[in-house]
Scaffold this motif. Structure first.
Motif, mmCIF file in Angstrom:
data_model
loop_
_atom_site.group_PDB
_atom_site.id
_atom_site.type_symbol
_atom_site.label_atom_id
_atom_site.label_comp_id
_atom_site.label_asym_id
_atom_site.label_seq_id
_atom_site.Cartn_x
_atom_site.Cartn_y
_atom_site.Cartn_z
ATOM 1 N N SER A 158 -44.923 23.510 -74.155
ATOM 2 C CA SER A 158 -44.264 23.452 -72.857
ATOM 3 C C SER A 158 -44.682 22.215 -72.059
ATOM 4 C CB SER A 158 -44.615 24.704 -72.031
ATOM 5 O OG SER A 158 -45.980 24.669 -71.623
ATOM 6 N N GLN A 532 -37.912 25.693 -74.880
ATOM 7 C CA GLN A 532 -38.784 26.860 -74.992
ATOM 8 C C GLN A 532 -38.807 27.285 -76.456
ATOM 9 O OE1 GLN A 532 -37.989 30.034 -72.235
ATOM 10 N NE2 GLN A 532 -38.166 28.725 -70.441
ATOM 11 N N ARG A 544 -40.835 33.013 -68.815
ATOM 12 C CA ARG A 544 -42.040 32.568 -69.508
ATOM 13 C C ARG A 544 -43.241 33.395 -69.090
ATOM 14 N NH1 ARG A 544 -42.471 26.857 -68.452
ATOM 15 N NH2 ARG A 544 -41.291 26.602 -70.369
#
Length: 551
Positions: A158, A532, A544
């Motif tokens: 990320s 993602q 998330r």
């Protein structure tokens, strides 16, 4: 002969002199190998996953049913060349489609190599969750995480991790031996025992030492070696050794085996506060006597130096080189601010059509064109019979274990940490008269290595770092070996291989973008990973979640 007390139950449905059939349900279970309970991926409810036990010349038929419900899967048989059976090698989106939940999938291949091997999931960092095991009974060492792989992988890749921790890899919580701690091996005085040792971990290297017992190395990564005595072993992720251990003449006491995970590879800011980087097992000469306290291991600088070993069957230096390839390793953020890994500034991304299926379906006059496989598969088309020399230059500060599918390779030279790899030269002679060979080699931070292999196994062979986080970050190249000869093999793709592709909507023909009308038109080919990346997870979370333990 080495005897393990572990119950590695065989999931065998039928056995004959030449064929062994395994029926595996891949399903969730719960385990607490270090005292922390967590979900694990099991085989028929058994974890640690069972050994595959076969003899040279045996055919293995492995019938897999994916009962995970929420994840796809795929199985790679690490170190097996899969000569003439490239469709059974296992990397998802390369040699096959992922096995979707509820689907069946058959692996069918012949074992024609002696040595020490293992299997593991080859999709979305899944083997971090425990889907891994030996091919023959062994002593395994491994790192162990308390969080599940999809959560860790999504955060690792990320932009938030890049901003807060510079893209640091998740750090394990513990070290295990045979999927547990405090394992005991019964020992009879005076006997010599054979231990096959595999690092089945996903990130960390491991040092292994038997208290007051030397080890004589006789095999590594499937290559038998001239006997070489050591007091300590070093194994990167995916490396294997076979050693002989001579028992003491009396049963006057018991002894410890200590496995230790060095911390130098880990970013200090994300090391868990209660990391247990050591595990202990025992050589038990007398059950009536107490078990010793684990000794404090001192890492030996010489332990990682595998260039001192000589193959038992010395293979002459492969020469002359016909295909030189130089790889420069680097890390850095991509256009989406994800920390990615690069070979020559290309970060591997799986393509819409698995690479093997592109090679099998391409017109003969274009199958040798690397462009059709997609630039972000990092493709190299290698002609049959070529001698390939890989010069791998590591500009990263950390070490990397590199693995080649479908081959072992000659290691001609390797520089120490921090030494300019561009100055590396091949020596005029080698210990024992021949270059060391194996299929997984450690390349030190700031260093380099020179490797050679012969293109004699038509198929798709990946070359990648075996740190699972770096595989997912793109530190992979794709070798399309002898595609003309590959097409002539007439490989049969089983029906259930095709069915899982259809179920997932993955095309089985065309170039990397799935184009069968114009093979040079790569519009739509994958060039960036998903923002993602939840690995093998089918149903993505709505929002998330943070990997609390590590970040």
């Amino acid at each position: 002969m080495f005897r393990s007390i572990l119950l590695l139950a065989l999931q065998v449905a039928a056995t004959s002199a030449s064929t062994v059939v395994y029926n595996w349900n891949i399903e969730w279970a719960t385990a607490a190998p270090d005292g922390f309970h967590r979900p694990v991926i099991s085989v028929n409810g058994q974890w640690p996953c069972p050994a595959i036990e076969v003899n040279i010349g045996s055919r293995v038929i492995l019938n897999v049913v994916n009962r995970l419900q929420n994840e796809t899967t795929a199985v790679h048989f690490h170190g097996l060349f899969q000569t003439g059976s490239s469709q059974m090698d296992g990397p998802a989106r390369v040699a096959q489609c992922p096995i979707s939940p509820g689907s069946s999938f058959t692996y069918n291949f012949t074992i024609n190599q002696p040595g020490t091997y293992w299997y593991h999931a080859h999709i979305g960092a899944q083997y971090i969750d425990g889907f891994r095991g030996p091919i023959i009974r062994v002593l395994t060492v491994e790192d162990w995480y308390h969080e599940q792989a999809p959560l860790l992988l999504e955060y690792y890749q990320s932009p938030l991790n890049e901003d807060l921790h510079g893209g640091a890899e998740p750090v394990p919580n513990a070290t295990l031996i045979n999927g547990a701690q405090n394992i005991q091996f019964p020992i009879t005085p005076g006997r010599t025992y054979l231990f096959r040792i595999i690092n089945i971990g996903s990130f960390a290297a491991q040092f292994v030492q038997f208290e007051e017992h030397d080890m004589t190395i006789v095999e590594m990564d499937g290559v038998y070696t001239k006997p070489y005595k050591v007091s300590q072993l070093f194994l990167t992720a995916a490396q294997r050794y076979t050693v002989l251990v001579k028992a003491k003449p009396t049963n006057s006491r018991n002894f410890a085996i200590v496995v230790s995970m060095p911390l130098g590879m880990f970013a200090p800011s994300v090391i868990p506060s209660k990391l247990n980087n050591n595990a202990t097992a025992y050589l038990v000469y007398d059950n009536a006597k107490s078990l010793p306290e684990p000794f404090m291991m001192t890492y030996q600088d010489s332990a990682p130096d595998d260039l001192v070993f000589a193959p038992y069957d010395p293979q002459p230096l492969l020469d002359p080189v016909t295909v030189p390839i130089t790889f420069t390793i680097s890390f850095g953020p991509n256009n989406q601010n994800q920390n990615r890994a690069y070979f020559n500034n290309i970060s591997f991304t799986p393509q819409k059509v698995p690479t093997l299926y592109t090679a099998l379906s391409a017109p003969p006059d274009i199958v040798n064109d690397p462009k059709i496989y997609g630039p972000n598969s990092n493709p190299y088309v290698l002609p049959y019979g070529a001698i390939v020399q890989l010069t791998v230059i590591n500009t990263d500060s950390g070490p990397h274990p590199f693995h080649l599918h479908s081959h072992d390779f000659q290691v001609l030279a390797r520089s120490p940490p921090g030494v300019d790899g561009t100055t590396l030269v091949i020596p005029s002679s080698f210990p024992g008269g021949a270059p060391m060979r194996r299929d997984t080699i450690l390349i030190y931070g700031g260093g380099a290595a020179i490797l050679r292999f012969k293109v004699d196994n038509p198929g798709i062979s990946l070359f990648h770092c075996h740190i699972e986080w770096h595989v997912e970050a793109g530190l992979t190249a794709t070798f399309i070996e002898a595609p003309t000869q590959l097409q002539q093999l007439g490989l049969v793709i089983p029906r259930n291989h095709k069915e899982t592709c259809y179920k997932l909507g993955i095309p089985m023909s065309g170039n990397a973008a799935g184009n069968t009308d114009d093979w040079t038109d790569l519009r739509g080919a994958n060039t960036e990973p998903p923002l993602q990346n939840w690995g093998a997870l089918v149903m993505r979370p709505r929002k998330r979640q943070l990997a609390r333990r590590h970040f």
